[in-house]
Scaffold this motif. Structure first.
Motif: not given
Length: 430
Positions: A382-409
Motif C-alpha cells: 500500500l505504501g509503495r503503491t502510493s509512492a509510485y503513483t502519488g495517490k492516497e490509497i485505501n487499504y480496503n481498495w488495494i486488498l479487494n479491488a486492485s488488479k495488480q499482478d506482477l507475475t511474468p507470463s
C-alpha cells in the motif's frame, strides 16, 4: 522444551485427526518410524541457508533433507556451506553434523521446478526463501502437498499474491498445517513483553508512532555477459519489484508489521512518496532508494514510516509507539509515567521462531501466521503503491479491488519483465 518422540507425537496426532472434515493430520505430522523432522529449503541463498541453520538449532530432531534453487551453483554453494561450515564469514557457522545432513546430490534440485521436487522429496517441513515474487506459488504448492511451512517475509509482491496467501492460509487451517513467517520480532521475548505492556495501557491511549529502516546500500552481483536478462534479474532480485516488492516491502515490512501489531491490524489508508537519488544507474532496476509513508489507522492515528538504502548514510532500524502517558521503543523500553526497560535474556528470535513453529506442530495446535503476514505485506505494498503513483490509497481498495499482478507470463531463462521506473503522477493505479 520437553522433547516428544515422533511415535508419541503421532499418538497425539491420531486423536486430533478425528476432528470433522479432517481425514488425518497432514504429512508433516512427521513420517512414522523415525524421530527425524525432514526439512527442505527452497531458495538456497544466504537467508535460505541461515533459516536452515536456525531450524537445526531449534530442535535436535531436525535434519537437512533437500535443497532447491533456480540455479545449480547456488544449490552447490549452499550444500558446501552446510557440510563444511562458514568459519570465515561475517557470521561464522559450524559444519552440520553428518547425522543431521541428508541432502544427498540426488535430493539437490535446480531449475524453476526445483520447488516441486523439494516438496515431493519426502520432507515434513519446507523453508521458503526464494525471492518473494515466488512466495505465493511456492506456499500454495507446499500446503496443497500437506507440508508445514516456514515462509520468509514478505509473502508477496502484489495484491494478487497477497490474496492467494490469505486463501492458502485458510486451506492450511483446514489441513492443520503450520505457516510461520520470518517476522522474528513477533517471537522475540523483548518485543513480546513490550507489546504486552503497550496493549495493557502502559503508555495510555495510542496517538502516534514512527518506524524506520534506514541503512547503507546492499549487495549487487553485477552482470555476467553470459546471463540472459531473466538470469541477471534473478541474481540481482533486490532491485526488481516483481521479485522483491522493492525494499519497503522486502525489508521495511519488519517494522511495518510491528506497527500493525501495536495498532491491532492494518491501517485504513496511506499517502507516500519516494524516489531514486542514489540509484540512478540502470543496473538498479526499478527499485527506489527511499520511501516516506504516512499510514492512518482506524482510530485516526497517523504513523510515519521511513526507509532508505543509501551508501554512507545514517543507520536507524527501530519502532517507536507514542501514547498519552509516554512512548515505547518496541524492542524493550518504555518512557513516561510507567518507565520500564526489558532486562530479560537476550533473545535469539531467528531461532525462536522455529522453536515456536515446531512446538506448535508437536502440540497439535499448529501456528498459522498467513493472514497476519499477508496483511503486513499488503500494508507495505500500500505504501509503495502510493509512492509510485502519488495517490492516497485505501487499504480496503488495494486488498479487494486492485488488479495488480506482477507475475511474468512464463518462467524461463530468457526475456524478463520490462523495467519501468515508477513516476508519481504518471504511473497508473491498477
Amino acid at each position: 522444551m520437553t522433547q516428544l518422540t515422533r511415535r508419541k507425537f503421532l499418538g497425539t496426532a491420531a486423536a486430533i485427526s478425528a476432528v470433522p472434515l479432517l481425514t488425518k493430520l497432514p504429512a508433516a505430522a512427521f513420517a512414522a518410524g523415525s524421530d527425524r523432522i525432514k526439512v527442505g529449503v527452497i531458495g538456497t541463498g544466504g537467508r535460505g541457508v541461515g533459516a536452515m541453520r536456525n531450524c537445526l538449532a531449534a530442535d535436535p530432531s531436525v535434519v537437512v533433507w533437500a535443497l532447491g534453487d533456480v540455479f545449480k551453483d547456488r544449490v552447490d554453494e549452499a550444500r558446501e556451506k552446510l557440510i563444511k561450515g562458514s568459519p570465515k564469514s561475517r557470521k561464522p557457522s559450524a559444519p552440520v553434523p553428518s547425522d543431521r545432513f541428508f541432502a544427498t546430490p540426488e535430493r539437490c534440485f535446480s531449475g524453476f521446478d526445483a520447488y516441486k521436487q523439494v516438496i515431493a522429496s519426502g520432507v515434513d517441513l519446507v523453508i521458503l526463501a526464494a525471492p518473494p515474487g515466488f512466495r505465493p506459488l511456492h506456499l500454495e504448492a507446499a500446503v496443497n502437498a500437506g507440508k508445514h511451512v516456514f515462509a520468509e517475509k514478505p509473502v508477496a509482491v502484489d495484491p494478487a499474491g497477497v490474496r492467494k496467501v490469505i486463501s492458502v492460509g485458510e486451506l492450511a487451517k483446514q489441513k492443520r498445517l503450520a505457516i510461520v513467517a520470518g517476522t522474528q520480532r513477533r517471537h522475540a521475548a523483548n518485543y513480546l513483553e513490550t507489546m504486552r505492556r503497550i496493549h495493557d495501557g502502559a503508555i495510555g491511549e495510542l496517538v502516534g508512532g514512527q518506524c524506520y529502516w534506514l541503512q547503507e546500500g546492499l549487495w549487487h552481483r553485477g552482470r555476467n555477459p553470459e546471463w540472459t536478462e531473466m538470469e541477471y534479474q534473478l541474481r540481482n532480485w533486490l532491485y526488481f519489484t516483481w521479485l522483491s516488492g522493492d525494499h519497503i516491502v522486502e525489508q521495511h515490512v519488519h517494522n511495518i508489521d510491528v506497527m500493525n501489531w501495536a495498532f491491532g491490524g492494518p491501517p485504513v489508508k496511506a499517502l507516500g512518496m519516494g524516489g531514486r537519488q542514489a540509484r540512478t544507474d540502470p543496473k538498479y532496476g526499478d527499485a527506489y532508494d527511499h520511501f516516506s509513508v504516512e499510514f492512518e489507522y482506524a482510530n485516526g492515528v497517523r504513523v510515519q514510516s521511513l526507509c532508505r538504502q543509501t551508501p554512507n548514510a545514517q543507520r536507524r532500524v527501530n519502532e517507536r509507539v507514542v501514547g498519552t502517558k509516554g512512548y515505547a521503543m518496541a524492542d524493550g523500553k518504555i518512557f513516561g509515567a510507567n518507565k520500564w526497560k526489558y532486562d530479560g535474556d537476550t533473545p535469539d528470535a531467528f531461532k525462536d521462531e522455529h522453536v515456536d513453529l515446531i512446538r506448535s506442530i508437536r502440540d497439535g495446535n499448529p501456528l498459522n501466521e498467513a493472514k497476519r503476514i499477508a496483511e503486513s505485506t499488503l500494508t507495505a505494498i500500500l505504501g509503495r503503491t502510493s509512492a509510485y503513483t502519488g495517490k492516497e490509497i485505501n487499504y480496503n481498495w488495494i486488498l479487494n479491488a486492485s488488479k495488480q499482478d506482477l507475475t511474468p507470463s512464463r518462467y524461463e531463462l530468457g526475456a524478463a519483465p520490462e523495467v519501468v521506473i515508477p513516476i508519481p503522477g504518471v504511473t497508473p493505479l491498477v
